[in-house]
Write a protein that holds these residues in place. Structure first.
Motif, PDB file in Angstrom:
ATOM      1  N   PHE A  81       0.837  -1.201   0.000  1.00 30.53           N
ATOM      2  CA  PHE A  81       0.000   0.000   0.000  1.00 30.53           C
ATOM      3  C   PHE A  81       0.874   1.254   0.000  1.00 30.53           C
ATOM      4  CE2 PHE A  81      -3.867   2.070   2.274  1.00 30.53           C
ATOM      5  CZ  PHE A  81      -4.243   2.648   1.070  1.00 30.53           C
ATOM      6  N   ALA A  82       1.889   1.270   0.853  1.00 26.26           N
ATOM      7  CA  ALA A  82       2.769   2.428   0.956  1.00 26.26           C
ATOM      8  C   ALA A  82       3.602   2.619  -0.314  1.00 26.26           C
ATOM      9  CB  ALA A  82       3.685   2.277   2.170  1.00 26.26           C
ATOM     10  N   ILE A  83       4.074   1.518  -0.889  1.00 28.63           N
ATOM     11  CA  ILE A  83       4.875   1.612  -2.113  1.00 28.63           C
ATOM     12  C   ILE A  83       4.058   2.215  -3.251  1.00 28.63           C
ATOM     13  CG2 ILE A  83       5.999   0.246  -3.914  1.00 28.63           C
ATOM     14  CD1 ILE A  83       6.930  -1.665  -1.690  1.00 28.63           C
ATOM     15  N   LYS A  84       2.837   1.740  -3.416  1.00 31.43           N
ATOM     16  CA  LYS A  84       1.979   2.253  -4.494  1.00 31.43           C
ATOM     17  C   LYS A  84       1.654   3.724  -4.292  1.00 31.43           C
ATOM     18  CE  LYS A  84      -0.024  -2.313  -5.265  1.00 31.43           C
ATOM     19  NZ  LYS A  84      -1.202  -3.191  -5.120  1.00 31.43           N
ATOM     20  N   LEU A  85       1.351   4.113  -3.065  1.00 27.50           N
ATOM     21  CA  LEU A  85       1.026   5.513  -2.796  1.00 27.50           C
ATOM     22  C   LEU A  85       2.235   6.417  -2.995  1.00 27.50           C
ATOM     23  CD1 LEU A  85      -1.196   5.048   0.382  1.00 27.50           C
ATOM     24  CD2 LEU A  85      -1.960   5.928  -1.835  1.00 27.50           C
ATOM     25  N   SER A  86       3.405   5.933  -2.605  1.00 30.40           N
ATOM     26  CA  SER A  86       4.603   6.763  -2.754  1.00 30.40           C
ATOM     27  C   SER A  86       4.920   7.050  -4.217  1.00 30.40           C
ATOM     28  CB  SER A  86       5.793   6.069  -2.090  1.00 30.40           C
ATOM     29  OG  SER A  86       6.110   4.852  -2.762  1.00 30.40           O
ATOM     30  N   VAL A  87       4.483   6.164  -5.109  1.00 27.84           N
ATOM     31  CA  VAL A  87       4.703   6.371  -6.543  1.00 27.84           C
ATOM     32  C   VAL A  87       3.581   7.200  -7.164  1.00 27.84           C
ATOM     33  CG1 VAL A  87       4.917   5.185  -8.771  1.00 27.84           C
ATOM     34  CG2 VAL A  87       6.033   4.235  -6.745  1.00 27.84           C
ATOM     35  N   MET A  88       2.349   6.963  -6.722  1.00 21.00           N
ATOM     36  CA  MET A  88       1.192   7.632  -7.317  1.00 21.00           C
ATOM     37  C   MET A  88       1.052   9.084  -6.881  1.00 21.00           C
ATOM     38  SD  MET A  88      -1.720   4.661  -6.981  1.00 21.00           S
ATOM     39  CE  MET A  88      -1.524   3.048  -7.724  1.00 21.00           C
ATOM     40  N   LEU A  89       1.444   9.397  -5.653  1.00 17.33           N
ATOM     41  CA  LEU A  89       1.201  10.725  -5.087  1.00 17.33           C
ATOM     42  C   LEU A  89       2.473  11.559  -5.061  1.00 17.33           C
ATOM     43  CD1 LEU A  89      -1.069   9.733  -2.051  1.00 17.33           C
ATOM     44  CD2 LEU A  89      -1.763  10.276  -4.393  1.00 17.33           C
ATOM     45  N   ASN A  90       2.276  12.871  -5.235  1.00 14.03           N
ATOM     46  CA  ASN A  90       3.392  13.812  -5.172  1.00 14.03           C
ATOM     47  C   ASN A  90       3.223  14.841  -4.061  1.00 14.03           C
ATOM     48  OD1 ASN A  90       4.774  12.720  -7.458  1.00 14.03           O
ATOM     49  ND2 ASN A  90       3.303  13.758  -8.801  1.00 14.03           N
ATOM     50  N   ASP A  91       1.964  15.049  -3.667  1.00 12.83           N
ATOM     51  CA  ASP A  91       1.699  16.061  -2.641  1.00 12.83           C
ATOM     52  C   ASP A  91       2.191  15.579  -1.275  1.00 12.83           C
ATOM     53  OD1 ASP A  91      -0.392  17.230  -0.454  1.00 12.83           O
ATOM     54  OD2 ASP A  91      -0.063  18.669  -2.092  1.00 12.83           O
ATOM     55  N   ASP A 131      -8.517   3.542 -12.455  1.00 13.30           N
ATOM     56  CA  ASP A 131      -7.790   2.279 -12.319  1.00 13.30           C
ATOM     57  C   ASP A 131      -6.963   2.262 -11.041  1.00 13.30           C
ATOM     58  OD1 ASP A 131      -8.827   1.385 -14.707  1.00 13.30           O
ATOM     59  OD2 ASP A 131      -7.119   2.077 -15.898  1.00 13.30           O
ATOM     60  N   GLN A 132      -6.351   3.385 -10.723  1.00 10.16           N
ATOM     61  CA  GLN A 132      -5.571   3.468  -9.488  1.00 10.16           C
ATOM     62  C   GLN A 132      -6.472   3.373  -8.259  1.00 10.16           C
ATOM     63  OE1 GLN A 132      -3.621   7.214 -10.347  1.00 10.16           O
ATOM     64  NE2 GLN A 132      -1.678   6.176 -10.822  1.00 10.16           N
ATOM     65  N   LEU A 133      -7.684   3.927  -8.361  1.00 13.15           N
ATOM     66  CA  LEU A 133      -8.648   3.822  -7.262  1.00 13.15           C
ATOM     67  C   LEU A 133      -8.984   2.359  -6.977  1.00 13.15           C
ATOM     68  CD1 LEU A 133     -10.732   5.060  -5.270  1.00 13.15           C
ATOM     69  CD2 LEU A 133     -12.350   5.109  -7.185  1.00 13.15           C
ATOM     70  N   ILE A 134      -9.183   1.578  -8.050  1.00 13.05           N
ATOM     71  CA  ILE A 134      -9.504   0.156  -7.887  1.00 13.05           C
ATOM     72  C   ILE A 134      -8.343  -0.579  -7.221  1.00 13.05           C
ATOM     73  CG2 ILE A 134      -9.989  -1.984  -9.121  1.00 13.05           C
ATOM     74  CD1 ILE A 134     -11.459  -0.304 -11.213  1.00 13.05           C
ATOM     75  N   VAL A 135      -7.127  -0.278  -7.647  1.00 17.03           N
ATOM     76  CA  VAL A 135      -5.945  -0.934  -7.077  1.00 17.03           C
ATOM     77  C   VAL A 135      -5.816  -0.608  -5.591  1.00 17.03           C
ATOM     78  CG1 VAL A 135      -3.430  -0.992  -7.112  1.00 17.03           C
ATOM     79  CG2 VAL A 135      -4.706  -1.015  -9.270  1.00 17.03           C
ATOM     80  N   LEU A 136      -5.965   0.654  -5.230  1.00 13.71           N
ATOM     81  CA  LEU A 136      -5.819   1.061  -3.833  1.00 13.71           C
ATOM     82  C   LEU A 136      -6.965   0.548  -2.973  1.00 13.71           C
ATOM     83  CD1 LEU A 136      -4.572   4.741  -4.311  1.00 13.71           C
ATOM     84  CD2 LEU A 136      -3.217   2.707  -3.774  1.00 13.71           C
ATOM     85  N   ILE A 184       6.852   1.790   6.910  1.00 13.01           N
ATOM     86  CA  ILE A 184       6.051   2.785   6.200  1.00 13.01           C
ATOM     87  C   ILE A 184       6.771   4.133   6.187  1.00 13.01           C
ATOM     88  CG2 ILE A 184       3.856   4.023   6.149  1.00 13.01           C
ATOM     89  CD1 ILE A 184       3.745   1.023   5.427  1.00 13.01           C
ATOM     90  N   GLU A 185       7.381   4.485   7.289  1.00 16.02           N
ATOM     91  CA  GLU A 185       8.129   5.745   7.366  1.00 16.02           C
ATOM     92  C   GLU A 185       9.335   5.730   6.432  1.00 16.02           C
ATOM     93  OE1 GLU A 185       8.991   6.119  11.489  1.00 16.02           O
ATOM     94  OE2 GLU A 185       7.021   6.942  12.000  1.00 16.02           O
ATOM     95  N   GLU A 186       9.889   4.554   6.171  1.00 18.25           N
ATOM     96  CA  GLU A 186      11.009   4.465   5.240  1.00 18.25           C
ATOM     97  C   GLU A 186      10.545   4.599   3.796  1.00 18.25           C
ATOM     98  OE1 GLU A 186      12.735   0.717   6.053  1.00 18.25           O
ATOM     99  OE2 GLU A 186      13.771   1.362   7.896  1.00 18.25           O
ATOM    100  N   LEU A 187       9.327   4.116   3.516  1.00 23.42           N
ATOM    101  CA  LEU A 187       8.835   4.108   2.143  1.00 23.42           C
ATOM    102  C   LEU A 187       8.199   5.431   1.727  1.00 23.42           C
ATOM    103  CD1 LEU A 187       7.249   0.544   2.140  1.00 23.42           C
ATOM    104  CD2 LEU A 187       9.262   1.263   0.842  1.00 23.42           C
ATOM    105  N   ILE A 188       7.522   6.082   2.658  1.00 26.70           N
ATOM    106  CA  ILE A 188       6.814   7.338   2.314  1.00 26.70           C
ATOM    107  C   ILE A 188       7.628   8.531   2.803  1.00 26.70           C
ATOM    108  CG2 ILE A 188       4.705   8.679   2.628  1.00 26.70           C
ATOM    109  CD1 ILE A 188       3.165   6.117   2.879  1.00 26.70           C
TER     110      ILE A 188
END
Length: 287
Positions: A101-111, A180-185, A283-287
């Motif tokens: 979950f954290a890996i996908k969010l760290s790639v998808m989000l920039n804010d 598509d990203q919503l479905i994955v998350l 999670i703190e290491e990934l995000i």
């Protein structure tokens, strides 16, 4: 959970840890020793029963029932360990799903603000789930005499999962993520709830009462009848023999009782607080 070296035999043999069943059973073992000595005295010294007495043949019953009680104890301990191991696999899945979950969010989000939100709430789910499973009320949810008021705020893991999905849905409405990203998350958040439900199934569904009660009674009456037959051949040595047999049989039952609920606070329960802390660290290491 106790950390130990599996190859260190002498530590196991000569060290009595506070989780050892010997400490728990010691008062009962003393009582059984006194009882066995009393029965031996009555048969050998007081009544002076001969070797031809029919009481001596009671050992035939012990030989026949020994196989039965061994099968029951094997089934009991295996069932308890299956529950313990299933709980460990579920928390292992929670670790992996949290990382994914954290890996996908760290790639998808920039804010940065969005990332900080998930950095806080993803590991929070594991912490809240740990507290939820240690709540005594959770283990009573399926009992016939349990009466609960309808209060959805009591189920904290659901609230955390809801906050996570609300944030994901908000990102979709803001066009930060695609459909598509919503479905994955969504699948990642769904996996959290499924793990919680599986853990609750283990927590609030103990071994059936009839089986557990029968096994305890079986062990008790089996041990209580041992001195009647073996006093003829062992004399007062029947005392340590009966104590040892009781220690072995009762210890297996106590061990099964302890590990069948892997989410408690016993020495051999799963280290869920440590696992939750590791999830937070990752999670703190990934995000």
């Amino acid at each position: 959970m106790i950390s130990y070296n599996t190859k260190d035999w002498f530590t196991f043999i000569f060290r009595f840890h506070k989780a050892d069943t010997f400490r728990t059973l010691f008062p009962v073992m003393i009582a059984i020793g006194i009882y066995s000595g009393f029965i031996g005295y009555l048969e050998v010294e007081y009544f002076k029963l001969s070797d031809n007495s029919y009481v001596k043949n009671i050992t035939i019953m012990h030989g026949m029932l020994g196989f039965v009680i061994s099968l029951l104890l094997v089934f009991r301990t295996n069932t308890a360990y299956d529950r313990w191991w299933e709980g460990r696999k579920l928390w292992g899945s929670l670790v992996n799903n949290s990382r994914n979950f954290a890996i996908k969010l760290s790639v998808m989000l920039n804010d940065k603000e969005d990332l900080e939100y998930f950095k806080k709430w993803i590991p929070m789910y594991a912490t809240v789930l740990d507290e939820h499973l240690k709540d005594i009320e959770t283990s009573k949810e399926l009992f016939d005499d349990a009466i609960f008021e309808i209060d959805h705020e009591k189920h904290k893991p659901n609230q955390v999962a809801k906050l996570l999905f609300q944030k994901i849905n908000e990102l979709y409405k803001r066009n930060v993520i695609s459909g598509d990203q919503l479905i994955v998350l969504n699948e990642e958040v769904k996996s959290f709830t499924e793990i919680c439900g599986a853990c609750e199934r283990i927590k609030n569904t103990p071994i059936p009462y009839s089986y557990s009660a029968f096994l305890k009674k079986f062990i008790f009456f089996y041990v209580m009848t041992l001195p009647f037959g073996y006093s003829f051949s062992l004399g007062y040595y029947v005392v340590p023999v009966v104590i040892f047999i009781f220690y072995v049989l009762a210890s297996l039952e106590l061990i099964a009782e302890e590990i069948e609920d892997p989410f408690g606070t016993d020495e051999n329960d799963l280290p869920t607080p440590k696992i939750a802390a590791n999830i937070k660290k990752h999670i703190e290491e990934l995000i």
